[in-house]
Design an enzyme around this catalytic site. Structure first.
Site, PDB file in Angstrom:
ATOM      1  N   GLU A 160       0.807  -1.215   0.000  1.00  0.00           N
ATOM      2  CA  GLU A 160       0.000   0.000   0.000  1.00  0.00           C
ATOM      3  C   GLU A 160       0.842   1.267   0.000  1.00  0.00           C
ATOM      4  OE1 GLU A 160      -2.869  -0.450   3.111  1.00  0.00           O
ATOM      5  OE2 GLU A 160      -3.802  -2.177   2.145  1.00  0.00           O
ATOM      6  N   LYS A 177     -15.741  -1.496   2.427  1.00  0.00           N
ATOM      7  CA  LYS A 177     -15.023  -1.995   1.253  1.00  0.00           C
ATOM      8  C   LYS A 177     -16.056  -2.573   0.289  1.00  0.00           C
ATOM      9  CE  LYS A 177     -10.770  -3.303   3.728  1.00  0.00           C
ATOM     10  NZ  LYS A 177      -9.991  -4.451   4.262  1.00  0.00           N
TER      11      LYS A 177
END
Length: 433
Positions: free
Chosen positions: A205, A337
């Site tokens: 990330e 999400k």
């Protein structure tokens, strides 16, 4: 003029070099919406199922050609002709066509691609930016970014169990300033780590993945970087972590690398409480495992009035799981999400339930991302107030930040950066300076 005329899917690659699916929905008026589906590394067991081909001779079994076939075949046949403005009808058609609780027949990655691409096409057709199509004229809150600058756990090959150490630039007046603050701290952290002899390669990330002596050292580096960048830890910049505790939970025990013997739930809670007492830590995500509901209840009793306790693996963006959590006093915040549940409609239903239950919402990326910036528009569209989309490196992460910059610019004076609101509501937690 807004009926779905055609749907086409293709196999593309995500930020980890693994295949994912991209879908294009074309309306009879010629407008096109495109969406690419993300993929997680640490996933909750109750998530909607992401289908892979399983052919070891191709992409090590991770191909998505079966998903592409499902979209271009039965899904396309079922959805063509439906008005794209009727998002609920489109999504319910997809859910019914799949017919399983976890979307295991067609795959959540197939269904989500169509769902999100439909919303994009509809927004184009009516001439609205996506965030406004989702949320109407009230969509104007720019979220506080939770920037993952030190990676551990399943996201990095190092000795840290905590998966994400994040900074939250709450003291900024605008999102643009918040992004600048984050970038300055990120680059300062790189300089400090490098000076101390640490490798400054990055994880999935975009955060750094150093081998450190302890988790405390990671927090200390963050505080030092914030200060050396010219900001005040606790008032201008707060800290957040994603423990991803399910990743090291086995036989009702937590196996941490810095302890020779595993911890029980009570000991794990004390371990987390120690960090909140020593550092300006305002948010803990997945502090306990998804199946440790008794532990979660105790964690919420111990810390729920002081800091944000975010459920990701335990709630998996599912209104049924969230409803159960609310009833049992689990956490006070939910990570959103879209690929955990599989359609935009179900995502919005979960968000509405969270708001009705006074839970905060954080719109989130996955560790396997693409250049698709849908979640940036979603965060503003629902006035989430918080977004988690990685560090200040890797273009798959920055695509979301850059889209938020564009949205803020477009909203002009009506844009509201959520940082001061968040800071005011949590001002008592972080006085460690």
């Amino acid at each position: 003029m807004t009926a779905i005329a055609s749907i086409w899917a293709r196999e593309i690659l995500d930020s980890r070099g693994n295949p994912t699916v991209e879908v294009e929905v074309t309306l009879d008026s010629g407008y096109i919406g495109r969406a690419a589906v993300p993929s997680g590394a640490s996933t909750g067991t109750r998530e909607a199922l992401e289908l892979r081909d399983g052919d070891k001779q191709r992409y090590n079994g991770k191909g998505v050609l079966k998903v592409v076939e499902a979209v271009n075949g039965p899904i396309s046949e079922a959805v063509i002709g439906i008005d794209a403005l009727r998002q609920v009808q489109v999504d319910n058609t997809l859910i019914d066509l799949d017919g399983t609780d976890n979307k295991s027949k067609l795959g959540a990655n197939a269904i989500l691609g169509v769902s999100l691409a439909t919303a994009r096409a509809a927004a184009e057709a009516v001439g609205l930016p996506l965030y406004q199509y989702i949320g109407g004229t009230n969509a104007k809150v720019l979220p506080v970014p939770l920037m993952n600058v030190i990676n551990g756990g399943a996201h990095a090959p190092n000795n840290l169990d905590i998966q994400e150490f994040m900074i939250m630039p709450v003291g900024a007046e605008t999102f643009r300033d918040a992004l600048r603050m984050g970038a300055e701290i990120f680059h300062t952290l790189k300089t400090i780590l490098s000076a101390d002899g640490h490798v400054t390669s990055v994880g999935d990330e975009g955060g750094f993945a150093p081998h450190l002596k302890s988790h405390d050292e990671a927090f200390q580096y963050l505080v030092k970087a914030i200060e050396e960048a010219g900001y005040n830890p606790g008032s201008e910049v707060m800290l957040a972590i994603d423990v991803a505790a399910s990743e090291f939970y086995k036989d009702k025990r937590y196996f941490l690398t810095e302890y020779k013997t595993p911890l029980n739930s009570e000991e794990m809670i004390e371990w987390l409480k120690g960090f909140t007492s020593r550092y300006p830590l305002i948010s803990i995500e997945d502090g306990l495992a998804e199946n440790d509901w008794d532990g979660w209840r105790e964690l919420t009793v111990e810390l729920g009035n002081d800091i944000q306790l975010v459920g990701d693996d335990i709630f998996v963006t599912n209104p049924i799981m969230l409803s159960q959590g609310v009833e049992e006093g689990i956490g006070n915040s939910i990570l959103i999400k879209v690929n955990q549940i599989g359609t935009l409609t179900e995502t919005l239903d979960t968000i509405e339930l969270a708001k009705q239950s006074a839970y905060t919402t954080i719109v989130s990326h996955r560790s396997g991302e693409t250049e698709d910036s849908f979640i940036a528009d979603l965060a503003v569209g629902i006035n989430a107030g918080q977004i988690k989309t990685g560090s200040l490196s890797r273009s798959d992460r920055l695509a979301k930040y850059n889209q938020l910059l564009r949205i803020e610019e477009e909203l002009e004076d009506s844009a509201i950066y959520y940082g001061p609101v968040f800071s005011e509501s949590n001002h008592s937690c972080c006085d460690h300076t």
